[in-house]
Motif scaffolding. Sequence first.
Motif, PDB file in Angstrom:
ATOM      1  N   ALA A 104       0.804  -1.228   0.000  1.00  0.00           N
ATOM      2  CA  ALA A 104       0.000   0.000   0.000  1.00  0.00           C
ATOM      3  C   ALA A 104       0.834   1.275   0.000  1.00  0.00           C
ATOM      4  N   THR A 105       2.135   1.180   0.273  1.00  0.00           N
ATOM      5  CA  THR A 105       2.983   2.368   0.303  1.00  0.00           C
ATOM      6  C   THR A 105       3.568   2.709  -1.064  1.00  0.00           C
ATOM      7  N   VAL A 106       3.292   1.878  -2.069  1.00  0.00           N
ATOM      8  CA  VAL A 106       3.899   2.067  -3.389  1.00  0.00           C
ATOM      9  C   VAL A 106       2.816   2.327  -4.437  1.00  0.00           C
ATOM     10  N   ARG A 107       3.107   3.255  -5.322  1.00  0.00           N
ATOM     11  CA  ARG A 107       2.189   3.619  -6.407  1.00  0.00           C
ATOM     12  C   ARG A 107       3.012   4.083  -7.601  1.00  0.00           C
ATOM     13  N   VAL A 108       2.497   3.831  -8.797  1.00  0.00           N
ATOM     14  CA  VAL A 108       3.078   4.395 -10.023  1.00  0.00           C
ATOM     15  C   VAL A 108       2.064   5.374 -10.606  1.00  0.00           C
ATOM     16  N   THR A 109       2.508   6.247 -11.472  1.00  0.00           N
ATOM     17  CA  THR A 109       1.614   7.211 -12.097  1.00  0.00           C
ATOM     18  C   THR A 109       0.649   6.492 -13.029  1.00  0.00           C
ATOM     19  N   ALA A 110      -0.617   6.844 -12.948  1.00  0.00           N
ATOM     20  CA  ALA A 110      -1.631   6.370 -13.887  1.00  0.00           C
ATOM     21  C   ALA A 110      -2.009   7.553 -14.775  1.00  0.00           C
ATOM     22  N   TYR A 111      -2.153   7.302 -16.058  1.00  0.00           N
ATOM     23  CA  TYR A 111      -2.453   8.353 -17.024  1.00  0.00           C
ATOM     24  C   TYR A 111      -3.888   8.231 -17.521  1.00  0.00           C
TER      25      TYR A 111
END
Length: 122
Positions: A104-111
């Motif tokens: 839950a601490t990690v995210r990538v950019t969504a376009y």
Amino acid sequence: MTPALETTGPKVRLRLEGGWFTVCDLSALLPGRGVAALLPDGRQAAVFADRAGRLHAIDNRDPFTGAAVLSRGLTGTHRGRPFVASPLLKQRFDLESGQCLDDATVRVTAYEVTAAEVTAAE
């Protein structure tokens, strides 16, 4: 007489800070398979079409390894949400939000992504 603008077929486009950026022909996307696209700032996006015909795009860089490989990952669904699993360490990323489903601490950019007819003048 002014000639009509020629269209070249539907193109996949991502919304970036400066506006819409054309990535590829819609016909280049196969359901469940990703393609990598080089963005103007040097980053890469992983672009997908799911089996329902919806388009998704997230950063191509796997934040756990630093490798640009998410476009080569396996796609699936979890609780009705589309995801791609990294081909390296298998972490899953939600294709709509970019959130890692396994950390839950990690995210990538969504376009934001769309398919649209683009004229030759664009």
